[in-house]
Design a protein around this motif. Sequence first.
Motif, mmCIF file in Angstrom:
data_model
loop_
_atom_site.group_PDB
_atom_site.id
_atom_site.type_symbol
_atom_site.label_atom_id
_atom_site.label_comp_id
_atom_site.label_asym_id
_atom_site.label_seq_id
_atom_site.Cartn_x
_atom_site.Cartn_y
_atom_site.Cartn_z
ATOM 1 N N ARG A 92 0.842 -1.212 0.000
ATOM 2 C CA ARG A 92 0.000 0.000 0.000
ATOM 3 C C ARG A 92 0.873 1.257 0.000
ATOM 4 O O ARG A 92 0.545 2.254 -0.628
ATOM 5 C CB ARG A 92 -0.924 0.014 1.225
ATOM 6 C CG ARG A 92 -2.203 -0.796 1.054
ATOM 7 C CD ARG A 92 -3.233 -0.434 2.118
ATOM 8 N NE ARG A 92 -2.678 -0.489 3.475
ATOM 9 C CZ ARG A 92 -2.651 -1.583 4.231
ATOM 10 N NH1 ARG A 92 -3.159 -2.707 3.787
ATOM 11 N NH2 ARG A 92 -2.126 -1.550 5.450
ATOM 12 N N GLY A 130 -15.423 1.079 -2.054
ATOM 13 C CA GLY A 130 -15.445 2.471 -1.620
ATOM 14 C C GLY A 130 -14.082 3.077 -1.341
ATOM 15 O O GLY A 130 -13.973 4.239 -0.931
ATOM 16 N N GLU A 131 -13.005 2.296 -1.548
ATOM 17 C CA GLU A 131 -11.643 2.800 -1.269
ATOM 18 C C GLU A 131 -10.838 2.841 -2.559
ATOM 19 O O GLU A 131 -10.991 1.958 -3.413
ATOM 20 C CB GLU A 131 -10.910 1.827 -0.328
ATOM 21 C CG GLU A 131 -11.591 1.536 0.977
ATOM 22 C CD GLU A 131 -11.118 2.466 2.072
ATOM 23 O OE1 GLU A 131 -9.918 2.830 2.039
ATOM 24 O OE2 GLU A 131 -11.937 2.845 2.930
ATOM 25 N N VAL A 178 -11.550 2.162 -7.793
ATOM 26 C CA VAL A 178 -12.076 2.116 -6.424
ATOM 27 C C VAL A 178 -12.601 0.708 -6.173
ATOM 28 O O VAL A 178 -13.208 0.097 -7.052
ATOM 29 C CB VAL A 178 -13.228 3.143 -6.284
ATOM 30 C CG1 VAL A 178 -13.930 2.985 -4.936
ATOM 31 C CG2 VAL A 178 -12.709 4.565 -6.462
ATOM 32 N N PRO A 213 -3.790 3.660 -2.867
ATOM 33 C CA PRO A 213 -4.211 4.622 -1.841
ATOM 34 C C PRO A 213 -3.807 6.063 -2.161
ATOM 35 O O PRO A 213 -2.875 6.308 -2.941
ATOM 36 C CB PRO A 213 -3.496 4.123 -0.579
ATOM 37 C CG PRO A 213 -3.214 2.683 -0.828
ATOM 38 C CD PRO A 213 -2.992 2.550 -2.300
ATOM 39 N N SER A 214 -4.503 6.994 -1.533
ATOM 40 C CA SER A 214 -4.266 8.407 -1.822
ATOM 41 C C SER A 214 -2.852 8.826 -1.429
ATOM 42 O O SER A 214 -2.322 9.794 -1.968
ATOM 43 C CB SER A 214 -5.288 9.274 -1.097
ATOM 44 O OG SER A 214 -5.189 9.022 0.293
#
Length: 403
Positions: free
Chosen positions: A274, A303-304, A300, A308-309
Amino acid sequence: AAAFTGGSAAGAVLGLVDRSPDGRSEQAAGAVSTPGRVVPFRGRHQAGIITPAQDRLVFGAFDVVTDSAGALRDVLDAWTIAAEAMTQGRSVPADDGSPQAPPTDTGEALGLPPAALTVTIGYGPRLFARFGLATRRPSALAELPPLPGDRLDPARCGGDICIQACSDDPQVAFHAVRNVTRLGRGVVVLRWLQLGFGRTSSTTTGQQTPRNLMGFKDGTRNLRADDTAALDRHVWIGTETDQPWLIGGSYLVARRIRMLIEAWDRASLSEQERVIGRRKVSGAPLTGSREYDPPDFSAVRAGELVIPSDAHIRLASPEHNAGRRMLRRGYSYTDGIDLSTGELDAGLFFISFHKDPATFIAVQRILGTQDALREYIVHTGSALFVCPPGLQDGESWGRQLFG
Ligand code: HEM
């Protein structure tokens, strides 16, 4: 391969016979065992930037300690001759060959093939404040500002001149920096020195992607030597510069980035993946299955965001940085143990090349504040240099710098 033509003046002075370990003459060894491993020293661009990354690095940063422009110029001219000879597998030529003088070449590369040696020079911002060089300074060349993620050791920062020596043989690379240091005695002194191994970037399409010390493939989406349009856009200084003598050159950013290896090694595989945004074994982005699958930053799942951001590859990507790209050409390093903590002092000696160093600053401002990787690294050394373009026949570094 033109290796070992010209023999070895220093060998004669030292009374050594130029022999490869198996007893063949150097000339034969160079021709037979290292075909194609001489990288041309002269050309439009300096070697060592888009040259397929060799396995080993010795990087020296020097301070200029003379007040004499002439003395500096003479050293740069002597470095040109020495660097050209060494990249061809020849010894540093003798000035007078006197047996009373110390040997003009230190000798430890005698009998070794050049192993793709490249010697690349760069000039730091402060050099241009001296020697009447102010009118030669490009306005883009200034000390890097303090950046988030910095925990810099001044003894590993800055420098007036850098020499990046890369070779597939560590002793050949060391020999190059040692001999320029010796030739510069009284005029330049070494400020810091960094050894690197295991190139962490592929810079050509044919090279397999190597792994950095975090165990991840590094260089998958790097700029490639054959992508000339991208290199013109992101790496080579062009007509936008206020210093036309630098067209065809590039800005070199060096960052010694220590990895907090013990913390990293305690992180789970999924946490590591991640943080980077890629799979550890295959190098594939979390949205793909093969290394070169393009990352899908908008994907996505439940919902994620799948990448990752705060994943490193998202925040460093051109998609996140208004199209900005860079050529990375770093090496792993290890400098033993940090005696204050007993932990390994190891990581990435990050080197990147840019048309404009503002690109590095912009990307590092984002990485240093948001990147998940920042929990596992600290930047301990930093320097910026401008690498002039390659030399034409008959040209020398001294003449090129002073105009
Ligand atoms: C990509 C590792 C520091 C810029 C990557 C990748 C890895 C990685 C594994 C993915 C493979 C690839 O495309 O090359 C690391 C590690 C670092 C580090 C371990 C520190 C120890 C930096 C720094 C910068 C940077 C300081 C620049 C400020 C980039 C860029 C990419 C990248 C531009 C490619 C992104 C893309 O085009 O998609 N890095 N990196 N990295 N990294 Fe780093």
